[in-house]
Design a protein around this motif. Sequence first.
Motif, PDB file in Angstrom:
ATOM      1  N   TYR A 173      45.402  37.206  43.159  1.00 23.02           N
ATOM      2  CA  TYR A 173      45.108  35.985  43.910  1.00 23.02           C
ATOM      3  C   TYR A 173      44.537  36.311  45.283  1.00 23.02           C
ATOM      4  CZ  TYR A 173      45.717  31.623  46.453  1.00 23.02           C
ATOM      5  OH  TYR A 173      45.499  30.512  47.230  1.00 23.02           O
ATOM      6  N   LEU A 216      40.882  37.488  44.835  1.00 22.87           N
ATOM      7  CA  LEU A 216      39.893  36.544  44.338  1.00 22.87           C
ATOM      8  C   LEU A 216      39.918  35.192  45.049  1.00 22.87           C
ATOM      9  CD1 LEU A 216      40.388  37.312  40.541  1.00 22.87           C
ATOM     10  CD2 LEU A 216      38.587  38.193  42.046  1.00 22.87           C
ATOM     11  N   SER A 267      41.369  32.689  44.065  1.00 18.87           N
ATOM     12  CA  SER A 267      41.313  31.667  43.018  1.00 18.87           C
ATOM     13  C   SER A 267      42.486  31.845  42.077  1.00 18.87           C
ATOM     14  CB  SER A 267      39.999  31.772  42.230  1.00 18.87           C
ATOM     15  OG  SER A 267      40.072  31.022  41.028  1.00 18.87           O
ATOM     16  N   ASP A 308      41.044  32.249  38.433  1.00 22.43           N
ATOM     17  CA  ASP A 308      40.462  33.571  38.211  1.00 22.43           C
ATOM     18  C   ASP A 308      41.543  34.643  38.162  1.00 22.43           C
ATOM     19  OD1 ASP A 308      37.999  32.439  38.144  1.00 22.43           O
ATOM     20  OD2 ASP A 308      37.359  33.127  40.123  1.00 22.43           O
ATOM     21  N   ASP A 325      43.113  34.551  34.822  1.00 21.98           N
ATOM     22  CA  ASP A 325      42.215  35.148  33.826  1.00 21.98           C
ATOM     23  C   ASP A 325      42.290  36.674  33.875  1.00 21.98           C
ATOM     24  OD1 ASP A 325      41.393  32.684  32.984  1.00 21.98           O
ATOM     25  OD2 ASP A 325      39.491  32.705  34.086  1.00 21.98           O
ATOM     26  N   VAL A 326      42.324  37.220  35.079  1.00 20.31           N
ATOM     27  CA  VAL A 326      42.413  38.675  35.234  1.00 20.31           C
ATOM     28  C   VAL A 326      43.719  39.194  34.653  1.00 20.31           C
ATOM     29  CG1 VAL A 326      42.788  40.488  36.961  1.00 20.31           C
ATOM     30  CG2 VAL A 326      40.814  38.966  37.166  1.00 20.31           C
ATOM     31  N   CYS A 379      39.508  42.909  39.274  1.00 22.89           N
ATOM     32  CA  CYS A 379      39.169  42.011  40.380  1.00 22.89           C
ATOM     33  C   CYS A 379      37.905  42.480  41.101  1.00 22.89           C
ATOM     34  CB  CYS A 379      40.331  41.934  41.376  1.00 22.89           C
ATOM     35  SG  CYS A 379      41.770  41.016  40.785  1.00 22.89           S
ATOM     36  N   ARG A 386      34.983  41.613  39.018  1.00 20.15           N
ATOM     37  CA  ARG A 386      34.696  40.178  39.039  1.00 20.15           C
ATOM     38  C   ARG A 386      34.036  39.777  40.355  1.00 20.15           C
ATOM     39  NH1 ARG A 386      37.501  35.231  36.301  1.00 20.15           N
ATOM     40  NH2 ARG A 386      37.774  36.824  34.723  1.00 20.15           N
ATOM     41  N   THR A 389      30.278  38.107  40.738  1.00 22.73           N
ATOM     42  CA  THR A 389      30.114  36.744  41.263  1.00 22.73           C
ATOM     43  C   THR A 389      29.609  36.733  42.700  1.00 22.73           C
ATOM     44  OG1 THR A 389      32.429  36.686  41.994  1.00 22.73           O
ATOM     45  CG2 THR A 389      31.946  35.876  39.767  1.00 22.73           C
ATOM     46  N   ARG A 415      28.882  33.414  44.981  1.00 20.89           N
ATOM     47  CA  ARG A 415      29.645  33.090  46.183  1.00 20.89           C
ATOM     48  C   ARG A 415      28.735  32.966  47.401  1.00 20.89           C
ATOM     49  NH1 ARG A 415      35.863  34.899  46.460  1.00 20.89           N
ATOM     50  NH2 ARG A 415      36.394  34.538  44.287  1.00 20.89           N
TER      51      ARG A 415
END
Length: 296
Positions: free
Chosen positions: A28, A31, A33, A36, A39-40, A71, A74, A78, A82
Amino acid sequence: MNADIPLAPDPHTATFLQHRPRLMGVAYRMLGSRADAQDVLQDAWLRWQSTPAERVQTAEAWLVTTVTRLCVDRLRATRTEREAYSGPWLPEPWLDRDATAPAADARAELASDLSIALLVVLERLSPDERAAFLLHDVFDSDYAEIATVLDRSEAACRQLVHRARTQVRREKVRFSATPDAARALLHRFMDAMRAQDHGALLALFAPDATWTPDAGGKVQAATKVVRGPRALARLAAGLWRVYLRHLAVQEVQINGTPGLVLREGGTPRVALALQTDGTHIHGIYAVLNPDKLRGL
């Protein structure tokens, strides 16, 4: 996690569940999120399931390494998304009452919390800087462990932590307020908005106060940070008069700071978190992006 984890876990699964709070804490904070991060952890769980126990020397180290690398991957994937984000970016709010709130280690010194102010600063770091900083200063990993996680030398990891720590200390001002003082200030803020008392609102804001809105281009909102007591007093009064007064107000703790969740028919529309020293409001973080409010 979801129903893929058995109700009566075997030792391999029990080990994963034992370390899940730490893993969620890393994901957390990396990310910003909740979705997300979950999901990880799901991806890490699937990899853990398919990895024979004899290939793992230390379960915690294996899991932290896997989650951190996922992470970092990801964030790199992204990065363009972002950078193109519409308006200011804020993390998904996390209500402190949530029993699954991501934990940090007890010996964290510089940044042991989940504050939105910290996560906003972390967003400006590179993925490797963010990972090194969090593992060292929040989760108390040594440089040898971080070097293994990031596949870098210990010297390089020291540099990553130093650069990240310098930026965090430069940009993140820490305030000390007792819970009672912070709640009292929140109540004064609410009362002043309800009464449309511009003078009272003006007195609440520190000279450097800011209002950071995150709508992600999904709903109507300011597209930049609003600065200064006068601008914030006008904004708070206007928002309450036109929009917020029609919503149900719930007082909460958001990422460790006093805040409000405003709902329409049970659906969260706005999450407001206050950054305060107990006497003045230094920052208001307003999450309006509906994608970031679903977890509430």
